[in-house]
Design a protein around this motif. Structure first.
Motif, PDB file in Angstrom:
ATOM      1  N   ASN A  48     -46.837   1.433  47.789  1.00  0.00           N
ATOM      2  CA  ASN A  48     -47.057   2.731  48.431  1.00  0.00           C
ATOM      3  C   ASN A  48     -45.962   2.951  49.468  1.00  0.00           C
ATOM      4  O   ASN A  48     -45.633   2.029  50.228  1.00  0.00           O
ATOM      5  CB  ASN A  48     -48.435   2.787  49.109  1.00  0.00           C
ATOM      6  N   PHE A  49     -45.411   4.124  49.503  1.00  0.00           N
ATOM      7  CA  PHE A  49     -44.431   4.420  50.546  1.00  0.00           C
ATOM      8  C   PHE A  49     -44.608   5.850  51.034  1.00  0.00           C
ATOM      9  O   PHE A  49     -44.912   6.760  50.268  1.00  0.00           O
ATOM     10  CB  PHE A  49     -42.993   4.180  50.059  1.00  0.00           C
ATOM     11  N   ASN A  50     -44.450   6.004  52.340  1.00  0.00           N
ATOM     12  CA  ASN A  50     -44.586   7.309  52.994  1.00  0.00           C
ATOM     13  C   ASN A  50     -43.577   7.351  54.136  1.00  0.00           C
ATOM     14  O   ASN A  50     -43.790   6.756  55.192  1.00  0.00           O
ATOM     15  CB  ASN A  50     -46.006   7.513  53.503  1.00  0.00           C
ATOM     16  N   GLN A  79     -40.002  11.096  51.787  1.00  0.00           N
ATOM     17  CA  GLN A  79     -40.459  10.662  50.474  1.00  0.00           C
ATOM     18  C   GLN A  79     -41.806   9.979  50.600  1.00  0.00           C
ATOM     19  O   GLN A  79     -42.084   9.272  51.577  1.00  0.00           O
ATOM     20  CB  GLN A  79     -39.458   9.675  49.851  1.00  0.00           C
ATOM     21  N   SER A  80     -42.641  10.197  49.595  1.00  0.00           N
ATOM     22  CA  SER A  80     -43.923   9.501  49.534  1.00  0.00           C
ATOM     23  C   SER A  80     -44.311   9.346  48.078  1.00  0.00           C
ATOM     24  O   SER A  80     -43.921  10.166  47.236  1.00  0.00           O
ATOM     25  CB  SER A  80     -45.007  10.274  50.295  1.00  0.00           C
ATOM     26  N   GLY A  81     -45.057   8.293  47.793  1.00  0.00           N
ATOM     27  CA  GLY A  81     -45.477   8.105  46.412  1.00  0.00           C
ATOM     28  C   GLY A  81     -46.118   6.755  46.201  1.00  0.00           C
ATOM     29  O   GLY A  81     -46.293   5.955  47.130  1.00  0.00           O
ATOM     30  N   ARG A  82     -46.470   6.517  44.967  1.00  0.00           N
ATOM     31  CA  ARG A  82     -47.117   5.275  44.566  1.00  0.00           C
ATOM     32  C   ARG A  82     -46.451   4.798  43.288  1.00  0.00           C
ATOM     33  O   ARG A  82     -46.287   5.565  42.338  1.00  0.00           O
ATOM     34  CB  ARG A  82     -48.603   5.499  44.339  1.00  0.00           C
ATOM     35  N   LEU A  83     -46.075   3.531  43.247  1.00  0.00           N
ATOM     36  CA  LEU A  83     -45.341   2.980  42.114  1.00  0.00           C
ATOM     37  C   LEU A  83     -46.046   1.743  41.589  1.00  0.00           C
ATOM     38  O   LEU A  83     -46.429   0.857  42.356  1.00  0.00           O
ATOM     39  CB  LEU A  83     -43.909   2.624  42.531  1.00  0.00           C
ATOM     40  N   ASP A  84     -46.207   1.700  40.271  1.00  0.00           N
ATOM     41  CA  ASP A  84     -46.825   0.544  39.625  1.00  0.00           C
ATOM     42  C   ASP A  84     -45.784  -0.562  39.503  1.00  0.00           C
ATOM     43  O   ASP A  84     -44.759  -0.399  38.847  1.00  0.00           O
ATOM     44  CB  ASP A  84     -47.357   0.954  38.255  1.00  0.00           C
ATOM     45  N   LEU A  85     -46.048  -1.704  40.130  1.00  0.00           N
ATOM     46  CA  LEU A  85     -45.104  -2.823  40.106  1.00  0.00           C
ATOM     47  C   LEU A  85     -45.420  -3.838  39.015  1.00  0.00           C
ATOM     48  O   LEU A  85     -44.587  -4.692  38.710  1.00  0.00           O
ATOM     49  CB  LEU A  85     -45.096  -3.541  41.466  1.00  0.00           C
ATOM     50  N   GLY A  86     -46.608  -3.754  38.427  1.00  0.00           N
ATOM     51  CA  GLY A  86     -46.961  -4.698  37.386  1.00  0.00           C
ATOM     52  C   GLY A  86     -46.061  -4.582  36.169  1.00  0.00           C
ATOM     53  O   GLY A  86     -45.881  -5.546  35.419  1.00  0.00           O
ATOM     54  N   GLN A  87     -45.447  -3.401  35.976  1.00  0.00           N
ATOM     55  CA  GLN A  87     -44.579  -3.198  34.824  1.00  0.00           C
ATOM     56  C   GLN A  87     -43.304  -4.030  34.915  1.00  0.00           C
ATOM     57  O   GLN A  87     -42.592  -4.193  33.921  1.00  0.00           O
ATOM     58  CB  GLN A  87     -44.210  -1.716  34.726  1.00  0.00           C
ATOM     59  N   TYR A  88     -42.981  -4.552  36.099  1.00  0.00           N
ATOM     60  CA  TYR A  88     -41.764  -5.334  36.276  1.00  0.00           C
ATOM     61  C   TYR A  88     -42.030  -6.836  36.243  1.00  0.00           C
ATOM     62  O   TYR A  88     -41.166  -7.636  36.599  1.00  0.00           O
ATOM     63  CB  TYR A  88     -41.086  -4.953  37.594  1.00  0.00           C
TER      64      TYR A  88
END
Length: 644
Positions: A48-50, A79-88
């Motif tokens: 998560n980043f904001n 910038q803000s958002g949510r990123l799925d890290l399991g894909q990496y």
């Protein structure tokens, strides 16, 4: 008094010395780098980043399944958002080393987690108005079972213990120019872009290293607060990509939000908001045996608007956006979801065609038109032979009928062959065929107009001399050539045209006709539609006048004769083309099929009308309208017109 002034001067001097010392020291630590090891569980992870603009504090926190970066640090980035890290592949281990980098002169913030590089704030194209520098460690947080250990700033260990979060604060907001020395600002900004790549404001940039055992990878754009994961754009890279890469094994995926630079020069079309860039640095990847898959989730696109997966190759012309569908396949899943399968790497997006709208029931209409054109060509040729062998072939009306039949034969023949020529012929051949088809259309309209005027002359201008055939030939064949030559000289008017089907917009029907350029659109509206509107209006007026003349005659009571007379005249006068103006409303599909049948079979109906009237004339031993007229010259001329 002097003592007070001396103290004031001394305080100012001390303040200047301290400020200069701070700025001087900040030259060495103006860039921030915070590193540590994230201890987490082997479960799906996310980031998560904001981030907002300003110079405040940055909080880096982590727990068993998520990491967060939030605060004020950038001059312009928000910038803000949510990123799925399991894909990496981070959830395969319990510890993941990471580093957070901030470069104030670029206003750029990057996060590196193992083999993944994530740009949270993209670099600016010019020196920011202010820089946040001299950031240091803030207050401590309690120890925890999961979190960050071995936290360090610029290589100096802050705490080896496991902590929930680390706060970086006490930043100094200064003009970026004050951080420059020996011209390094200019060199720093020069590294933002290269001469061969456009400067584009991406919203998310991922860089991942492909190992030898690379089995494919899926990238996902960020999910904003309140949005569902289904709204994100996903990119799947196949395993064959690793074999196609020669020397570099890092692939970069950047997600953009559409701006005016992506629209390019497409007319009556628009690019979707989301644009994806997939590249391998300093390498050109193409002709992959297994395509990459990009799943765009977008607003609902109506069925009346086609969508096509397109790509932009910046190597050809980096300053000109040219979207092409070469190498990409479009797969429509839902009205708000489209998958692109492409065999190369570059920029990708969805091109939505607004006008012309896709044609409903294109396959059925194409079959009807092809059959009608083929029958009309044969019918027109038969009619030409029939009219040439008539005893009164020297009559002017017969010659006018002959030229109309010849124009319709050429029009139907070219329209029947245009689909084949568009697929097997080149662009130059298609331009010639398109111009010839337009010429045949205008000739047909012109000779229909001559039929209208000639009938009016016979009925209402009895005692005036009829213009000679040379004049009619000049109007019917030479006049339509003028706009064709002008449009051909202007260029970008005739060529290959795609007609999309609303049921399947991935396999368009190709034909040689007028293009979708602004010049071609204006020519269509100001030439084709204007001529057609005049022709239909004049034809309807003449039908009314002819009806008024013959309705009182004895033969009018014979419904078959009356119907064939008015039907034949409506075909001669082009009024059936008026149905094209009625393609709207609840009867749109019915009008579309009716106009398609009447127009494509027009040559057959004309031949049928002439043959039936001639057959009835022979049976009656006289005119198809009878020979018991009043003997007036006007009626006699009308009979001649109908007999011919």
């Amino acid at each position: 008094m002097k003592t007070v002034q001396a103290d004031t001067m001394r305080n100012r001097f001390v303040l200047m010395v301290v400020l200069n010392a701070v700025l001087a020291s900040s030259l060495g630590d103006r860039d921030l780098s915070f590193c540590g090891t994230w201890h987490h569980s082997r479960i799906p992870l996310h980031l998560n980043f904001n981030l907002t603009s300003g110079c405040g504090s940055i909080l880096i926190s982590a727990n068993e399944n998520s990491m967060s970066v939030e605060g004020q640090i950038a001059a312009q980035c928000q910038q803000s958002g949510r990123l799925d890290l399991g894909q990496y592949g981070l959830d395969t281990e319990e510890d993941s080393h990471f580093c957070l980098y901030y470069e104030p002169l670029l206003d750029q913030l990057k996060l590196q987690v193992k083999r993944m590089n994530l740009t949270l704030c993209p670099p600016t194209n010019s020196l920011p108005p202010f820089c946040c520098t001299a950031l240091a460690h803030g207050s401590n947080t309690p120890n925890s079972e999961f979190g960050i250990m071995d936290g360090s700033i610029r290589g100096d260990i802050i705490s080896p213990d496991m902590r929930e979060a680390f706060e970086i604060t006490d930043g100094i907001r200064v003009p970026c120019e004050s951080l420059c020395h020996e011209g390094d600002c200019g060199s720093t900004q020069a590294n933002v872009s290269t001469d061969n790549e456009p400067e584009l404001p991406f919203t998310l940039r991922l860089e991942v290293k492909m190992e030898e055992n690379f089995q494919g990878r899926t990238f996902t754009s960020t999910i904003r607060e309140g949005e569902s994961p289904d709204t994100a754009t996903t990119v799947h890279l196949p395993s064959v990509l690793r074999k196609a890469v020669k020397s570099n094994n890092r692939v970069v995926c950047a997600f953009f939000k559409n701006s005016s630079i992506f629209q390019g020069s497409h007319h009556q079309a628009t690019i979707l908001e989301d644009v994806v860039e997939i590249t391998v640095e300093n390498e050109v990847i193409k002709d992959l045996s297994e395509p990459i898959k990009i799943n765009f989730t977008h607003t609902v696109i109506p069925k009346t608007h086609s969508r096509t997966c397109v790509s932009w190759d910046t190597r050809k012309d980096p300053q000109k956006v040219t979207w092409l569908k070469d190498g990409c396949e479009t797969v429509r899943h839902r009205d708000n979801q489209t998958e692109c399968r492409c065999n190369h790497l570059t920029y990708f997006s969805i091109l939505v065609q607004l006008e012309p709208k896709p044609v409903r029931h294109l396959l059925a209409l194409t079959a009807i038109t092809s059959l009608g054109c083929a029958v009309s060509v044969i019918s027109c040729i038969t009619l030409i032979v029939y009219l040439c062998r008539k005893r009164r072939a020297k009559e002017q009306s017969t010659h006018i009928h002959l030229r109309l039949a010849a124009s319709l034969a050429l029009l139907n023949l070219l329209f029947f062959l245009t689909g084949v020529l568009a697929n097997v012929g080149g662009a130059q051949l298609c331009s010639v065929v398109g111009a010839a088809l337009h010429y045949a259309l205008l000739c047909s309209f012109t000779w229909m107009g001559i039929e209208v005027f000639h009938t009016f002359w016979l009925v209402y201008m009895v005692f005036s001399p009829i213009p000679k055939m040379l004049i009619w030939n000049m109007i019917g064949f030479a006049l339509p050539m003028v706009p064709i030559l002008i449009l051909a000289f202007l260029g970008d008017v005739y060529g290959r045209r795609e007609v999309m089907a609303s049921e399947n917009d991935t396999d368009p029907y190709l034909m040689c006709w007028m293009t979708t350029s602004p010049t071609a659109a204006m020519a269509h509206y100001f030439i084709n539609l204007t001529v057609l509107a005049i022709l239909v209006s004049a034809g309807l007026v003449m039908l009314f006048l002819v009806y008024r003349e013959i309705r009182t005659r004895e033969e009018w009571r014979q419904r078959r004769v009356a119907f064939l007379s008015i039907w034949g005249l409506s075909c001669l006068f082009g009024t059936t083309w008026g149905l094209t103006f009625l393609d709207f409303g609840p009867l749109s599909e019915f009008i579309l099929f009716l106009s398609c049948i009447l127009i494509s079979f027009q040559g057959f109906f004309l031949m049928l009308r002439f043959f039936l009237l001639d057959s009835m004339r022979k049976q009656a031993g006289g005119s198809a309208l009878g020979s018991s007229s009043s003997g007036s010259t006007r009626q006699h001329m009308l009979q001649n017109q109908e007999k011919s």
